[in-house]
Design an enzyme around this catalytic site. Structure first.
Site, PDB file in Angstrom:
ATOM      1  N   LEU A   1     -52.568  -2.802   5.527  1.00 43.10           N
ATOM      2  CA  LEU A   1     -53.649  -3.453   6.284  1.00 43.10           C
ATOM      3  C   LEU A   1     -55.019  -2.861   5.960  1.00 43.10           C
ATOM      4  CD1 LEU A   1     -51.815  -3.757   9.721  1.00 43.10           C
ATOM      5  CD2 LEU A   1     -52.067  -5.517   7.971  1.00 43.10           C
ATOM      6  N   HIS A   2     -55.278  -2.697   4.644  1.00 40.09           N
ATOM      7  CA  HIS A   2     -56.562  -2.148   4.214  1.00 40.09           C
ATOM      8  C   HIS A   2     -57.261  -3.089   3.218  1.00 40.09           C
ATOM      9  CE1 HIS A   2     -54.463   1.962   5.028  1.00 40.09           C
ATOM     10  NE2 HIS A   2     -54.851   1.365   6.146  1.00 40.09           N
ATOM     11  N   PRO A   3     -57.403  -4.387   3.515  1.00 43.97           N
ATOM     12  CA  PRO A   3     -58.087  -5.280   2.580  1.00 43.97           C
ATOM     13  C   PRO A   3     -59.556  -4.891   2.449  1.00 43.97           C
ATOM     14  CG  PRO A   3     -57.794  -6.375   4.683  1.00 43.97           C
ATOM     15  CD  PRO A   3     -57.026  -5.086   4.762  1.00 43.97           C
TER      16      PRO A   3
END
Length: 567
Positions: free
Chosen positions: A476-478
């Protein structure tokens, strides 16, 4: 149709938007409007504010945009779910509350990009310190040359007092990896207790840290349930934002300047819908072109991770406390006393190491958990267990964000091309082998009752990759979809945060990263917001720091490149 005018209209009340709202509205002569598409973060909402409840908002339409990728061709054509916060505080209201700055050399890499020289580590460090108030396990201040002591973001060090954490920290040393005092301090490389955005048993989101304390300011307006549909232009100048209030009422906020803070997915989508992006894509969807910027939505980067899970011989994990029949008691203890299992995110320790000796600085991140469980609550065993989350930090894969339609409610095409390069696949094999090496050290012998996932049937390089293709999830690190720089694919001017080729429009969020950092990205986003606030307001930037940081080759301090103090 309503209409109002503000000096700054901030689109997105998430992590960066909350910080900017605080800093820019500090000038009483400056009017600021924040438009947040999601709901308020309700001060008493336990699903947000109870740290252990973090899996509940994820995937819930009331808190989460619930994006997913297109079929990822190198992950067996799976669609990968991407949670992003749709609530005041943004993803800081639903994330895992792990605070990782990244490695100092991440920012040295940023600074090597054309036009980016003032984004090196020692220019960024004062802004990391400005936002922090670090508390050690005993409640005393952790402020020093590398850490802050007076900022709005209170960071509490994880207690990591479960015996499984003790085994983990002993095992990493047996496997040949060091401990470190502070992964956000002088030396990131190593393993330690983690800083967390948890204060007095509650999640400390960006909204709680930055926005709620200043909501009384008469020059600051915050609208929730305000879904931005288009940036309005007069020629090449942004003059306002069109948005839906409550999903129906169409309104326009007129702006001296518009600042996009929607994150690495929403920001490029809104730019493209507004006519700023690759001309061919815009024309394909009938969007009038305001400015051809091919880098909008390109360069997408992320972190992928897997869970390596083991059964425990001894009943020492926190698994019993997560069973349904125990949850009312945990909720009561948290609501009344702000303590117990409900008061922690459970990500209390982990670390960073290199997957091989040729890597210059850590390229693997570990989160250790004293339980075997996935984000969705599924567990591989009804008994006790433990796990690490592991994945490479610097994949050389690149993806995109592209609109599918002129309808702003239609989620964009999203793809990261995970595992698409030989280097990424090699690092994945190394990552799994390093994790297994640690978890099979003598320190775990009293607990190790066998590997649950992936299991010993997965041994060869290709078997490991097949498992990763089938099992990996996003961390969850776009990021990086509207990068800073001055090359032909850059979108944002690094000296002003202005969008190239237009006026009155800036971007401040994870999309402006040129490269994803090593670790969770919340801390770098907040640093960018703090630095950007000074650039936007015209303040004198904070003075460059003059401290060393760790170099692994010989253990000596490293100063910036070219500094005569380097050996």
């Amino acid at each position: 149709m309503g209409a109002d005018r503000y000096d700054y209209v901030i689109v997105g009340g998430g992590s960066a938007g909350c910080a900017l709202a605080n800093r820019l509205s500090a000038d009483p002569g400056t009017s600021v409007l924040v438009l947040e598409a999601g709901r308020s973060d309700f001060r008493v909402d336990p699903f947000i504010h109870m740290p252990a409840a973090l899996p509940i908002p994820i995937g819930n339409r009331f808190y989460d945009w619930r994006y997913e990728t297109d079929p990822e061709p190198y992950l067996n054509d799976r669609r990968v779910f991407h949670a992003r916060g749709k609530v005041l505080g943004g993803s800081s209201s639903i994330n895992g509350m792990i605070f990782q700055r990244g490695n100092p050399l991440d920012y040295e890499r940023w600074a090597t990009e054309p036009g980016m020289k003032e984004w090196d580590y020692l220019h960024c460090l004062p802004y990391f310190k400005k936002m922090e108030r670090v508390l050690l396990e005993d409640g005393t201040s952790g402020a020093d040359d590398w850490r802050g002591g007076t900022g709005p973001l209170v960071l509490e060090r994880g207690p990591a007092d479960n015996p499984l954490f003790g085994a983990f920290f002993e095992a990493v040393q047996q496997a040949g990896y060091p401990l470190t005092d502070d992964v956000n301090g002088y030396r990131q490389e190593g393993f330690a207790k983690f800083d967390r955005n948890v204060h007095r048993g509650r999640r400390l989101s960006a909204a709680r840290a930055y926005l709620h304390p200043v909501r009384h300011r008469t020059n600051l307006t915050v609208e929730t349930l305000a879904f931005a549909t288009e940036v309005r232009f007069a020629g090449h100048r942004a003059v306002g934002v069109d948005y839906l209030r409550g999903g129906r009422l169409r309104r326009t906020a007129h702006a001296g300047e518009v600042i996009l803070c929607g994150g690495a997915i929403n920001t490029p989508q809104l730019l493209q819908l507004s006519g700023v992006g690759d001309q061919a894509l815009l024309e394909q969807h009938g969007v009038p072109v305001v400015q051809h910027l091919p880098g909008v939505g390109a360069n997408a980067q992320d972190h992928l991770e897997v869970y390596i899970q083991y059964a425990s011989k001894q009943p020492v994990s926190i698994a019993p406390g997560l069973r349904w029949r125990r949850r009312p008691g945990i909720a009561y203890e948290w609501l009344v006393h702000r303590r117990g299992l409900g008061a922690t995110n459970h990500f209390e320790g982990g670390g960073f190491c290199r997957s091989n000796d040729d890597v210059d600085y850590p390229n693997l991140m570990f989160h250790f958990l004293p339980v075997a469980i996935r984000y969705d609550g599924s567990a591989p065993t009804e008994g006790h267990g433990y796990q690490v989350h592991i994945g490479p930090m610097y994949a050389d894969t690149r993806g995109w964000v592209r609109i599918r339609s002129r309808d702003p409610k239609v989620h964009p095409s999203l793809r990261f091309n995970y595992l698409s390069t030989a280097n990424d696949r090699r690092e994945w094999v190394e990552a799994v082998r390093v994790a297994r090496s640690i978890l099979n050290q003598p320190a775990f012998e009293p607990y190790n009752d066998g590997e649950l996932s992936p299991g010993r049937r997965v041994e060869t390089d290709e078997e490991i990759l097949d498992w990763v293709r089938a099992d990996a999830e996003t961390a969850l690190h776009p990021s990086c979809t509207a990068k800073m720089g001055v090359d032909e694919m850059a979108v944002v001017d690094p000296t002003s945060m202005k969008v190239h080729g237009v006026e009155g429009l800036r971007i401040v969020d994870a999309s402006v990263f040129p490269f994803v950092t090593n670790g969770n990205i919340y801390a770098p986003v907040m640093m960018v917001a703090e630095k950007a606030a000074d650039l936007i307001a015209g303040h004198t930037p904070l003075e460059r720091a003059d401290v060393p940081y760790y170099r692994h080759r010989d253990g000596t301090p490293l100063y910036p490149p070219g500094d005569s103090r380097n050996s």
